[in-house]
Write a protein that holds these residues in place. Structure first.
Motif, PDB file in Angstrom:
ATOM      1  N   UNK A 203       0.841  -1.216   0.000  1.00  0.00           N
ATOM      2  CA  UNK A 203       0.000   0.000   0.000  1.00  0.00           C
ATOM      3  C   UNK A 203       0.868   1.255   0.000  1.00  0.00           C
ATOM      4  N   UNK A 204       1.872   1.246   0.872  1.00  0.00           N
ATOM      5  CA  UNK A 204       2.731   2.431   0.985  1.00  0.00           C
ATOM      6  C   UNK A 204       3.486   2.673  -0.318  1.00  0.00           C
ATOM      7  N   UNK A 205       3.983   1.603  -0.921  1.00  0.00           N
ATOM      8  CA  UNK A 205       4.742   1.751  -2.166  1.00  0.00           C
ATOM      9  C   UNK A 205       3.842   2.299  -3.270  1.00  0.00           C
ATOM     10  N   UNK A 206       2.619   1.794  -3.335  1.00  0.00           N
ATOM     11  CA  UNK A 206       1.709   2.244  -4.385  1.00  0.00           C
ATOM     12  C   UNK A 206       1.340   3.716  -4.182  1.00  0.00           C
ATOM     13  N   UNK A 207       1.052   4.098  -2.924  1.00  0.00           N
ATOM     14  CA  UNK A 207       0.684   5.484  -2.632  1.00  0.00           C
ATOM     15  C   UNK A 207       1.841   6.428  -2.962  1.00  0.00           C
ATOM     16  N   UNK A 208       3.063   5.994  -2.610  1.00  0.00           N
ATOM     17  CA  UNK A 208       4.230   6.844  -2.868  1.00  0.00           C
ATOM     18  C   UNK A 208       4.432   7.036  -4.365  1.00  0.00           C
ATOM     19  N   UNK A 209       4.223   5.960  -5.127  1.00  0.00           N
ATOM     20  CA  UNK A 209       4.397   6.039  -6.574  1.00  0.00           C
ATOM     21  C   UNK A 209       3.377   7.007  -7.182  1.00  0.00           C
ATOM     22  N   UNK A 210       2.133   6.968  -6.692  1.00  0.00           N
ATOM     23  CA  UNK A 210       1.101   7.870  -7.206  1.00  0.00           C
ATOM     24  C   UNK A 210       1.474   9.331  -6.939  1.00  0.00           C
ATOM     25  N   UNK A 211       2.022   9.596  -5.748  1.00  0.00           N
ATOM     26  CA  UNK A 211       2.395  10.970  -5.419  1.00  0.00           C
ATOM     27  C   UNK A 211       3.607  11.418  -6.239  1.00  0.00           C
ATOM     28  N   UNK A 212       4.562  10.510  -6.447  1.00  0.00           N
ATOM     29  CA  UNK A 212       5.726  10.852  -7.288  1.00  0.00           C
ATOM     30  C   UNK A 212       5.274  11.194  -8.703  1.00  0.00           C
ATOM     31  N   UNK A 213       4.313  10.436  -9.216  1.00  0.00           N
ATOM     32  CA  UNK A 213       3.790  10.726 -10.557  1.00  0.00           C
ATOM     33  C   UNK A 213       3.150  12.107 -10.600  1.00  0.00           C
ATOM     34  N   UNK A 214       2.370  12.437  -9.555  1.00  0.00           N
ATOM     35  CA  UNK A 214       1.687  13.733  -9.526  1.00  0.00           C
ATOM     36  C   UNK A 214       2.692  14.875  -9.440  1.00  0.00           C
ATOM     37  N   UNK A 215       3.886  14.593  -8.911  1.00  0.00           N
ATOM     38  CA  UNK A 215       4.908  15.635  -8.749  1.00  0.00           C
ATOM     39  C   UNK A 215       5.829  15.739  -9.969  1.00  0.00           C
ATOM     40  N   UNK A 216       5.521  14.973 -11.037  1.00  0.00           N
ATOM     41  CA  UNK A 216       6.379  15.013 -12.227  1.00  0.00           C
ATOM     42  C   UNK A 216       6.513  16.459 -12.710  1.00  0.00           C
ATOM     43  N   UNK A 217       7.722  16.904 -12.922  1.00  0.00           N
ATOM     44  CA  UNK A 217       7.952  18.270 -13.388  1.00  0.00           C
ATOM     45  C   UNK A 217       8.062  19.292 -12.272  1.00  0.00           C
ATOM     46  N   UNK A 218       7.809  18.876 -11.037  1.00  0.00           N
ATOM     47  CA  UNK A 218       7.920  19.787  -9.890  1.00  0.00           C
ATOM     48  C   UNK A 218       9.207  19.434  -9.129  1.00  0.00           C
ATOM     49  N   UNK A 219       9.941  20.457  -8.702  1.00  0.00           N
ATOM     50  CA  UNK A 219      11.117  20.192  -7.886  1.00  0.00           C
ATOM     51  C   UNK A 219      10.682  19.922  -6.447  1.00  0.00           C
ATOM     52  N   UNK A 220      11.164  18.846  -5.860  1.00  0.00           N
ATOM     53  CA  UNK A 220      10.776  18.559  -4.475  1.00  0.00           C
ATOM     54  C   UNK A 220      11.885  17.803  -3.773  1.00  0.00           C
ATOM     55  N   UNK A 221      11.841  17.842  -2.437  1.00  0.00           N
ATOM     56  CA  UNK A 221      12.772  17.014  -1.691  1.00  0.00           C
ATOM     57  C   UNK A 221      12.000  15.928  -0.951  1.00  0.00           C
ATOM     58  N   UNK A 222      12.700  14.859  -0.600  1.00  0.00           N
ATOM     59  CA  UNK A 222      12.059  13.742   0.091  1.00  0.00           C
ATOM     60  C   UNK A 222      12.362  13.876   1.582  1.00  0.00           C
ATOM     61  N   UNK A 223      11.323  13.765   2.409  1.00  0.00           N
ATOM     62  CA  UNK A 223      11.483  13.918   3.857  1.00  0.00           C
ATOM     63  C   UNK A 223      11.102  12.611   4.559  1.00  0.00           C
ATOM     64  N   UNK A 224      12.088  11.738   4.825  1.00  0.00           N
ATOM     65  CA  UNK A 224      11.783  10.475   5.504  1.00  0.00           C
ATOM     66  C   UNK A 224      11.341  10.744   6.945  1.00  0.00           C
ATOM     67  N   UNK A 225      10.305  10.043   7.401  1.00  0.00           N
ATOM     68  CA  UNK A 225       9.839  10.179   8.781  1.00  0.00           C
ATOM     69  C   UNK A 225       8.743  11.217   8.951  1.00  0.00           C
ATOM     70  N   UNK A 226       8.408  11.975   7.890  1.00  0.00           N
ATOM     71  CA  UNK A 226       7.388  13.009   8.018  1.00  0.00           C
ATOM     72  C   UNK A 226       6.030  12.596   7.458  1.00  0.00           C
ATOM     73  N   UNK A 227       5.884  11.343   7.048  1.00  0.00           N
ATOM     74  CA  UNK A 227       4.584  10.868   6.559  1.00  0.00           C
ATOM     75  C   UNK A 227       3.559  10.907   7.688  1.00  0.00           C
ATOM     76  N   UNK A 228       2.262  10.954   7.319  1.00  0.00           N
ATOM     77  CA  UNK A 228       1.210  10.736   8.311  1.00  0.00           C
ATOM     78  C   UNK A 228       1.243   9.265   8.723  1.00  0.00           C
ATOM     79  N   UNK A 229       0.633   8.919   9.851  1.00  0.00           N
ATOM     80  CA  UNK A 229       0.720   7.517  10.285  1.00  0.00           C
ATOM     81  C   UNK A 229      -0.010   6.573   9.328  1.00  0.00           C
ATOM     82  N   UNK A 230      -0.880   7.146   8.482  1.00  0.00           N
ATOM     83  CA  UNK A 230      -1.678   6.310   7.582  1.00  0.00           C
ATOM     84  C   UNK A 230      -1.234   6.388   6.123  1.00  0.00           C
ATOM     85  N   UNK A 231      -0.249   7.260   5.788  1.00  0.00           N
ATOM     86  CA  UNK A 231       0.148   7.316   4.386  1.00  0.00           C
ATOM     87  C   UNK A 231       1.133   8.427   4.080  1.00  0.00           C
TER      88      UNK A 231
END
Ligand SMILES: [Zn+2]
Length: 409
Positions: A203-231
């Protein structure tokens, strides 16, 4: 004076009478004064209208609920440290000040059977919620215990999530442009070590992939540990006057709550399917938003949400009638207007500028006689006298266009 003092929203909030924090009411429980409430009201109306046009349906739900509701949602299991302790009314009746609106909105979706035709179902509310912040970290509007959140939960079929997140990011950009929010950056907040999360790895991998796709073309950084407890979530960050970073807008994917609340819709083929729950906020809480807006604009809000948009200044008592007439017409045109007739004209002009009122209309004997008015802008510019109708149309145009400028483009 240090630069940090110059743009501290607590000092400006006091000087401009936007809000007050009274120890008798409690730390982290600020009270919005009329000027702050007028600005907030304009912003709330704007956001509600923006959402309505984007297909959101608004609801109201109470800021507290039964303990069982928050056991079901997982908040008491994963988030209890940030919540006020439950209130016991009787042995089997305990209530909790809610730490989030999601459980109530899950019940909105579950209020009756749902069809795939209704998806995405977008449930929005500007609602109250509570955080048991320790008193040491509280200050002004930026960290509070009672939070008014611009929130929504968009229930989608899995294949709709990508387009839905992209549309939410577009709405975030539109709202931020109108408010004068200048985001410091985008973040993809994912799981990290040492914290508890619900859901399985797939579930987590699929959700992360969907968000990465939505961010295509946007500059962003990855923040490990800052996810909500559910996603995982996309966070849009701001930086305050002291250089501290915080999250204003957010988009979060959640496969877990639809399971916990047994939410389902009937799909095209007649099968019962779980929706995905997208949690999103365009502008965050009213408290954090205004802490930021006060600082970034140094109290000089764009005219459309300035607490008072037009100060009417008669030169002397002879123009009292003309000033009252002008104020009535401005009010009828939907503007927030005040007449200031006490004291010297110079003092009143300075006071209007000090209060960051975008326009001051000076009415002298000659202007009153031929139905004109002289507009002074808060940045010191003075316009040639205009017929009253033209002056009101000018201010009305700037307000309606929600620009940060004081003159039409
Ligand atoms: Zn939520």
């Amino acid at each position: 004076m240090r630069e940090s003092d110059m743009i501290d929203h607590r000092r400006l909030g006091r000087e401009l009478e936007l809000f007050v924090s009274d120890p008798l009411a409690g730390a982290g429980l600020p009270i919005w004064l009329p000027a702050g409430a007028a600005a907030r009201h304009a912003v709330e109306e704007y956001v509600r209208e923006l959402e309505r046009r984007a297909g959101y349906q608004h609801v109201y739900s109470p800021p507290l609920g039964k303990r069982e509701l928050f056991e079901r949602s997982g908040h008491l299991g994963y988030f209890a440290d940030d919540m006020f302790p439950p209130m016991r009314l009787s042995a089997d009746d305990e209530f909790v000040l809610r730490p989030a609106l999601c459980p109530h909105h899950a019940l909105v979706f579950g209020a009756r059977g749902r069809s795939y035709r209704e998806l995405p179902l977008r449930v929005a509310e500007l609602g109250g919620m509570y955080r048991a912040e320790r008193s040491g970290v509280l200050g002004g509007l930026s960290r509070v215990r009672a939070i008014s959140l611009n929130d929504a939960h968009n229930f989608c079929a899995l294949e709709q999530v990508g387009a839905e997140v992209a549309e939410i990011l577009r709405l975030i950009r539109e709202a931020h442009a109108a408010l004068g929010v200048r985001p410091a950056g985008f973040r993809l907040s994912v799981r990290g070590p040492g914290q508890r999360y619900v859901g399985d790895d797939a579930q987590w991998a699929r959700a992360e992939e969907l968000l990465r796709d939505a961010l295509a073309g946007v500059e962003y950084e990855v923040a490990p540990g800052d996810a909500a407890f559910y996603g995982p979530k996309i966070d849009i960050q701001i930086v305050d006057g002291r250089g501290r970073e915080s999250t204003l807008a957010t988009v979060q994917l959640d496969f877990d709550k639809p399971e916990r609340f047994d939410l389902a819709y009937i799909d095209r083929d007649g099968a019962r399917r779980r929706p995905v729950m997208v949690h999103r906020s365009l502008v965050g809480s009213m408290e954090r938003l205004f802490a930021y807006l006060i600082e970034v604009h140094e109290g000089a809000f764009p005219a459309w949400y300035a607490p008072v948009q037009l100060a009417v200044l008669p030169v002397d008592a002879g123009q009292a009638g003309a000033a009252a007439d002008l104020a009535r017409r401005a009010e009828a045109a939907g503007l927030r207007v005040e007449i200031d007739a006490a004291g010297s004209l110079g003092g009143r002009i300075r006071d209007a500028a000090r209060r960051r009122i975008p326009y001051a209309a000076v009415v002298g004997a000659r202007e009153a006689a031929d139905g004109r008015v002289s507009l002074r802008l808060r940045d010191g510019r003075v316009l040639d006298p205009l017929p009253v109708a033209d002056a009101l149309a000018l201010v009305g145009d700037v307000v309606a266009s929600r620009t940060g400028q004081l003159l039409p483009g």
